[in-house]
Design a protein around this motif. Sequence first.
Motif, PDB file in Angstrom:
ATOM      1  N   MET A 194       0.526  -1.079  -0.036  1.00  0.00           N
ATOM      2  CA  MET A 194      -0.068   0.305   0.423  1.00  0.00           C
ATOM      3  C   MET A 194       0.781   1.168  -0.421  1.00  0.00           C
ATOM      4  O   MET A 194       0.912   2.210  -0.881  1.00  0.00           O
ATOM      5  CB  MET A 194      -0.492   0.233   1.561  1.00  0.00           C
ATOM      6  CG  MET A 194      -2.068   0.923   1.452  1.00  0.00           C
ATOM      7  SD  MET A 194      -1.166   2.981   1.452  1.00  0.00           S
ATOM      8  CE  MET A 194      -1.510   3.277   3.050  1.00  0.00           C
ATOM      9  N   PHE A 195       2.141   1.474   0.833  1.00  0.00           N
ATOM     10  CA  PHE A 195       3.045   2.143   1.198  1.00  0.00           C
ATOM     11  C   PHE A 195       3.376   2.798  -0.538  1.00  0.00           C
ATOM     12  O   PHE A 195       3.796   3.690  -1.283  1.00  0.00           O
ATOM     13  CB  PHE A 195       3.750   2.090   1.888  1.00  0.00           C
ATOM     14  CG  PHE A 195       3.147   2.405   3.474  1.00  0.00           C
ATOM     15  CD1 PHE A 195       2.339   3.336   3.658  1.00  0.00           C
ATOM     16  CD2 PHE A 195       2.821   1.751   4.450  1.00  0.00           C
ATOM     17  CE1 PHE A 195       1.902   3.806   5.015  1.00  0.00           C
ATOM     18  CE2 PHE A 195       2.525   1.679   5.572  1.00  0.00           C
ATOM     19  CZ  PHE A 195       2.323   2.618   5.422  1.00  0.00           C
ATOM     20  N   GLU A 196       4.032   1.278  -0.550  1.00  0.00           N
ATOM     21  CA  GLU A 196       4.242   1.751  -2.728  1.00  0.00           C
ATOM     22  C   GLU A 196       4.036   1.911  -3.238  1.00  0.00           C
ATOM     23  O   GLU A 196       4.094   2.868  -4.308  1.00  0.00           O
ATOM     24  CB  GLU A 196       5.491   0.236  -2.821  1.00  0.00           C
ATOM     25  CG  GLU A 196       6.378  -0.008  -3.779  1.00  0.00           C
ATOM     26  CD  GLU A 196       7.150   0.630  -3.086  1.00  0.00           C
ATOM     27  OE1 GLU A 196       7.775   0.480  -2.055  1.00  0.00           O
ATOM     28  OE2 GLU A 196       8.537   0.601  -4.063  1.00  0.00           O
ATOM     29  N   VAL A 197       2.584   1.640  -3.513  1.00  0.00           N
ATOM     30  CA  VAL A 197       1.548   2.218  -4.535  1.00  0.00           C
ATOM     31  C   VAL A 197       0.901   3.703  -4.522  1.00  0.00           C
ATOM     32  O   VAL A 197       0.961   4.176  -5.484  1.00  0.00           O
ATOM     33  CB  VAL A 197       0.347   1.703  -4.889  1.00  0.00           C
ATOM     34  CG1 VAL A 197      -0.387   1.259  -3.767  1.00  0.00           C
ATOM     35  CG2 VAL A 197       0.483   1.047  -6.109  1.00  0.00           C
ATOM     36  N   SER A 198       1.062   3.707  -3.468  1.00  0.00           N
ATOM     37  CA  SER A 198       0.383   5.361  -3.053  1.00  0.00           C
ATOM     38  C   SER A 198       2.215   6.537  -3.143  1.00  0.00           C
ATOM     39  O   SER A 198       1.947   7.277  -3.065  1.00  0.00           O
ATOM     40  CB  SER A 198      -0.162   5.696  -1.935  1.00  0.00           C
ATOM     41  OG  SER A 198       0.604   5.087  -0.637  1.00  0.00           O
ATOM     42  N   GLY A 199       3.272   5.790  -3.094  1.00  0.00           N
ATOM     43  CA  GLY A 199       4.672   6.455  -3.154  1.00  0.00           C
ATOM     44  C   GLY A 199       5.447   5.855  -3.919  1.00  0.00           C
ATOM     45  O   GLY A 199       5.495   7.266  -5.241  1.00  0.00           O
ATOM     46  N   PRO A 200       6.443   5.566  -4.179  1.00  0.00           N
ATOM     47  CA  PRO A 200       7.226   5.625  -4.977  1.00  0.00           C
ATOM     48  C   PRO A 200       6.883   5.012  -5.890  1.00  0.00           C
ATOM     49  O   PRO A 200       7.314   5.532  -7.267  1.00  0.00           O
ATOM     50  CB  PRO A 200       8.259   3.995  -4.269  1.00  0.00           C
ATOM     51  CG  PRO A 200       7.743   4.640  -2.830  1.00  0.00           C
ATOM     52  CD  PRO A 200       6.519   4.779  -3.113  1.00  0.00           C
ATOM     53  N   ALA A 201       6.124   4.031  -5.855  1.00  0.00           N
ATOM     54  CA  ALA A 201       5.632   3.688  -7.669  1.00  0.00           C
ATOM     55  C   ALA A 201       4.081   4.503  -8.218  1.00  0.00           C
ATOM     56  O   ALA A 201       4.423   4.822  -9.315  1.00  0.00           O
ATOM     57  CB  ALA A 201       4.564   2.460  -7.721  1.00  0.00           C
ATOM     58  N   GLY A 202       3.573   4.774  -7.152  1.00  0.00           N
ATOM     59  CA  GLY A 202       2.391   5.754  -7.547  1.00  0.00           C
ATOM     60  C   GLY A 202       1.291   5.644  -7.854  1.00  0.00           C
ATOM     61  O   GLY A 202       0.640   6.469  -7.711  1.00  0.00           O
ATOM     62  N   GLN A 203       1.177   4.714  -9.497  1.00  0.00           N
ATOM     63  CA  GLN A 203       0.655   3.563  -9.160  1.00  0.00           C
ATOM     64  C   GLN A 203      -0.163   2.121  -9.571  1.00  0.00           C
ATOM     65  O   GLN A 203       1.295   1.517  -9.432  1.00  0.00           O
ATOM     66  CB  GLN A 203       0.027   4.283 -10.788  1.00  0.00           C
ATOM     67  CG  GLN A 203       0.752   3.554 -11.968  1.00  0.00           C
ATOM     68  CD  GLN A 203       0.676   4.619 -13.307  1.00  0.00           C
ATOM     69  OE1 GLN A 203       1.207   3.931 -13.484  1.00  0.00           O
ATOM     70  NE2 GLN A 203      -0.325   4.642 -13.699  1.00  0.00           N
ATOM     71  N   VAL A 204      -1.218   2.332  -9.381  1.00  0.00           N
ATOM     72  CA  VAL A 204      -1.678   0.375 -10.032  1.00  0.00           C
ATOM     73  C   VAL A 204      -1.328  -0.292 -11.344  1.00  0.00           C
ATOM     74  O   VAL A 204      -1.677   0.770 -12.125  1.00  0.00           O
ATOM     75  CB  VAL A 204      -3.575   0.114  -9.415  1.00  0.00           C
ATOM     76  CG1 VAL A 204      -2.988  -1.405 -10.159  1.00  0.00           C
ATOM     77  CG2 VAL A 204      -2.917  -0.032  -8.174  1.00  0.00           C
TER      78      VAL A 204
END
Lengths: 360, 303
Positions: A266-276
């Motif tokens: 969850m932290f990755e998708v809303s931060g470093p990755a940014g998107q699904v």
Amino acid sequence: MIRLERRPQPSTFWTWLTPLLAVALTVVFGGVLFAMLGKDPLVAIRTIFFDPLFSQFASFYRPQLLVKGAPLVLIAIGLSFGFRAGVWNIGAEGQYIIGALCGAAVALALYPMEARWLIFPLMILFGALGGLGWAMIPGLLKVRFGTNEILVSLMLVYVAEQLLAAMALGPLRNPEGMGFPGSRNLTQYDSATSWIDRAGGMHWGVITAFLAVILAYVVMSRHILGFQIRLAGQSPRAAAFSGVNPGGLVLICLGTSGALAGLAGMFEVSGPAGQVSIDFNVGYGFTAIIVAFLGRLHPVGILLAGGLMALTYIGGEIAQSQLQLPAAAIQLFQGMLLFFLLAVDVLTHFRVRLRHREVA
Amino acid sequence: MFGSIDPSLLVASLMVAATPILLAAIGELVVERAGVLNLGVEGMMITGAVCGFIVAINTGSPYVGFAGAAAGAALLALVFAALTQWLLSNQVATGLALTLFGLGLSSLLGQSYVGMRAPSLPRVDFGVLSEIPFLGRVLFGHDPMVYVSLLIVAGVWAFLRYTRGGLVLRAVGENHAAAHALGYNVVAIRFAAIAFGGACAGLGGAYLSLVRVPQWTEGMTAGAGWIALAIVVFASWRPWRLLLGAYLFGGVTVLQLNLQASGVAIPVEYLSMSPYVVTILVLVVMSAGRAPGSLGKTFHAST
């Protein structure tokens, strides 16, 4: 001839020295590998281990250490609970994906509402619950039917990957994305982003990872649950006699690791990755297994091991762009580290004797 | 919806789809009957896939390719054997390490072979036999590796059931301390079993890269090794049930591929996850079998 003699107690000295020995061996054999690939081994090793920290561009790379290290540490802390108790959750990668999907889905459902106090905590809750729920599948099946949790949790990684693709192409796709796969960018949605300081590599996942380390340390060394986990791992029979509920322990271990992996996602998708997106997961769930073992399943050890593994990721990327070292070489390097770690572990539990066998 | 699918073709293609998993699973069955749990099947398979592909491309012969695949994967399996049998490492962790290592190794070895096409493996010529309606296509229309895999299954069955060697292997797997006390070399027997398991997994991997796809792509085994492990549990460690399990699984794979091709209104992703879901369901239904007594336990002779 060489003989192994079981130590009455695992050696504390070797417990902490073996990871260092394994790293040293990996560096040596990694150097040989790089030389075989036609690269100068010393330059390659310097690029991987020193340039991210001490080169002139280090100020750019150091924040990356937090970004790459946080999910690894968070997942590995969860895995260490189960690994100590003999519960093998190999599917953290899947729980990571589902946590990210659930967290992102909450944010995307509420878009464009501006209410960070509500949305972000909800995302955290659903991220954790998503990972937890996904881990409960192998957990409940094991408790109820005695199904092997290794195989089920791993199969669920492939299911989660397909689900991720389906979501990125279907329900979670950005309606304003010109038909490209992938969701809205959550970092541009102030109520949902996990970034605190983007330039400094600081996001809520980093803070959670540190909290998890402290909490895990307390639970493992001070709480009855930590005692039961260690007891169940060392002697399941003794644990059963002392009143440990084996089924409950399986669920607690899988649940904890699932929830932490879900949070990491969850932290990755809303931060470093940014998107699904289809290629959202990059194997943190599997590398975290190496991190957990390298850190000797101890919270502080895992913190250090996560830092080291993050370093090889960043150094690997630098080596890829500057030395044209193939990306697979770093993957191989990480696999080699786990091999050496398991190999030198023999020194912790056994004494090596160089003696001729005596006639009785 | 199913009308367009020819049943003989379906059975024939499910045999092909099942062969890689069947090969890997029969190897793992022998390993587990010897009391060793090698979770590195996926890593050995993909190493076999890349080794077989490289050798086949460079020699131009798929047969030499299969031999190379078996050798390469067996070599990797020996690393596992050395770690678990000599250095007494945890089998679960070492198996995982083998998979992670194998995935890295294979993508490194194969990076200059992406996009090439493997030399094709001709079908075995049975003459008139393959003209028989239905049975001809199902029984006599395959490439040699399908028959080799069936021969290996039969061979393993006969070995375990009728030979002294098979009895010793099972004894080692059921109770390694007792086998050791009887004077059998537990470590040597397990080394041999692990190497055999590696070679079979390698053949299975090479079947993917040389026959089924036939190309090299990174991570092309896509969990086939793990499914093979699940099928060993499904089969309760018995060779003929293993064959059934592998063909059942092949059937699911072929069916979902056919459904994808026929354009059913279910998104492709949900169809693609079906083999894994089926594997889980099968594991739930079939986890009643009794595992070999010493499975996964480390053997250390104190004297």
